[in-house]
Design a protein around this motif. Structure first.
Motif, short mmCIF file in Angstrom:
data_model
loop_
_atom_site.label_atom_id
_atom_site.label_comp_id
_atom_site.label_asym_id
_atom_site.label_seq_id
_atom_site.Cartn_x
_atom_site.Cartn_y
_atom_site.Cartn_z
N LEU A 24 47.34 56.59 16.94
CA LEU A 24 47.69 55.88 15.71
C LEU A 24 46.50 55.97 14.76
CD1 LEU A 24 49.43 52.78 17.30
CD2 LEU A 24 50.43 54.94 16.57
N ASP A 25 46.42 57.08 14.08
CA ASP A 25 45.28 57.34 13.21
C ASP A 25 45.55 56.81 11.79
OD1 ASP A 25 47.20 59.10 12.32
OD2 ASP A 25 46.08 60.90 12.81
N GLU A 26 44.62 57.06 10.89
CA GLU A 26 44.72 56.57 9.52
C GLU A 26 45.95 57.15 8.79
OE1 GLU A 26 42.95 54.22 7.95
OE2 GLU A 26 42.02 53.89 9.89
N LYS A 27 46.27 58.43 9.03
CA LYS A 27 47.42 59.05 8.38
C LYS A 27 48.71 58.34 8.80
CE LYS A 27 49.63 63.55 7.67
NZ LYS A 27 50.98 63.10 7.71
N TRP A 28 48.84 58.05 10.10
CA TRP A 28 50.03 57.35 10.59
C TRP A 28 50.12 55.96 9.96
CZ3 TRP A 28 51.01 52.76 12.94
CH2 TRP A 28 52.30 52.58 13.44
N LEU A 29 49.01 55.25 9.91
CA LEU A 29 49.00 53.91 9.34
C LEU A 29 49.38 53.94 7.86
CD1 LEU A 29 48.48 50.95 9.92
CD2 LEU A 29 46.08 51.32 9.34
N GLU A 30 48.90 54.93 7.14
CA GLU A 30 49.22 55.06 5.72
C GLU A 30 50.74 55.29 5.54
OE1 GLU A 30 48.35 58.38 2.35
OE2 GLU A 30 46.63 57.73 3.54
N GLU A 31 51.32 56.16 6.36
CA GLU A 31 52.76 56.41 6.28
C GLU A 31 53.55 55.17 6.68
OE1 GLU A 31 53.64 59.81 8.65
OE2 GLU A 31 52.66 61.19 7.26
N PHE A 32 53.09 54.47 7.71
CA PHE A 32 53.77 53.27 8.18
C PHE A 32 53.81 52.19 7.10
CE2 PHE A 32 53.70 49.09 10.24
CZ PHE A 32 54.86 49.17 11.01
N ASN A 33 52.73 52.03 6.36
CA ASN A 33 52.63 50.99 5.33
C ASN A 33 53.29 51.39 4.02
OD1 ASN A 33 51.31 49.12 6.94
ND2 ASN A 33 49.31 50.00 6.49
N ASP A 34 53.75 52.61 3.90
CA ASP A 34 54.40 53.09 2.68
C ASP A 34 55.80 52.47 2.57
OD1 ASP A 34 55.47 54.43 0.54
OD2 ASP A 34 55.15 56.44 1.36
N PRO A 35 56.11 51.74 1.46
CA PRO A 35 57.43 51.12 1.31
C PRO A 35 58.57 52.14 1.37
CG PRO A 35 55.93 50.30 -0.36
CD PRO A 35 55.23 51.40 0.36
N ALA A 36 58.34 53.36 0.93
CA ALA A 36 59.39 54.38 0.98
C ALA A 36 59.77 54.67 2.43
CB ALA A 36 58.92 55.65 0.28
N TRP A 37 58.81 54.67 3.32
CA TRP A 37 59.08 54.91 4.74
C TRP A 37 59.93 53.77 5.30
CZ3 TRP A 37 57.82 52.40 9.33
CH2 TRP A 37 58.00 53.15 10.50
N THR A 38 59.61 52.54 4.91
CA THR A 38 60.39 51.39 5.37
C THR A 38 61.82 51.48 4.88
OG1 THR A 38 58.36 50.07 5.25
CG2 THR A 38 60.42 48.86 5.45
#
Length: 100
Positions: free
Chosen positions: A68-82
């Motif tokens: 769970l690196d920084e790139k994954w965390l950035e994508e996870f926190n992106d509202p578009a991903w949600t």
């Protein structure tokens, strides 16, 4: 203590008294154990040891998935991903949503 289903029905009070004394009463049907009566187990909080045993039994202690690196965390926190995962209707009841 062990008793058959028939005995347990006829002598439930004595089986219950044995459980109150801390004994375990095994109830059998055709010679095979089908139930157990005993004092309640005392639990307080989450049983971490039991969870760890379960993890090992099911192979989760060997899991080596993606970190769970920084790139994954950035994508996870992106509202578009949600929105992609939950769908736009997930946000219908949010304050300030004027899409209705």
């Amino acid at each position: 203590m062990e008793m058959s289903v028939r005995e347990a029905r006829a002598q439930f009070a004595s089986a219950l008294a044995a459980a109150e004394r801390g004994e375990r009463v095994t109830i059998t049907k055709n010679g095979k154990a089908v139930a157990e009566l005993g004092p309640p187990t005392k639990r307080s909080g989450f049983d971490w040891e039991r969870a760890e045993r379960w993890r090992k039994e099911h192979g989760y202690d060997r899991y080596s998935g993606p970190p769970l690196d920084e790139k994954w965390l950035e994508e996870f926190n992106d509202p578009a991903w949600t929105r992609e995962i939950f769908g736009a209707e997930y946000f219908d009841d949010e304050p300030g949503n004027t899409s209705s």
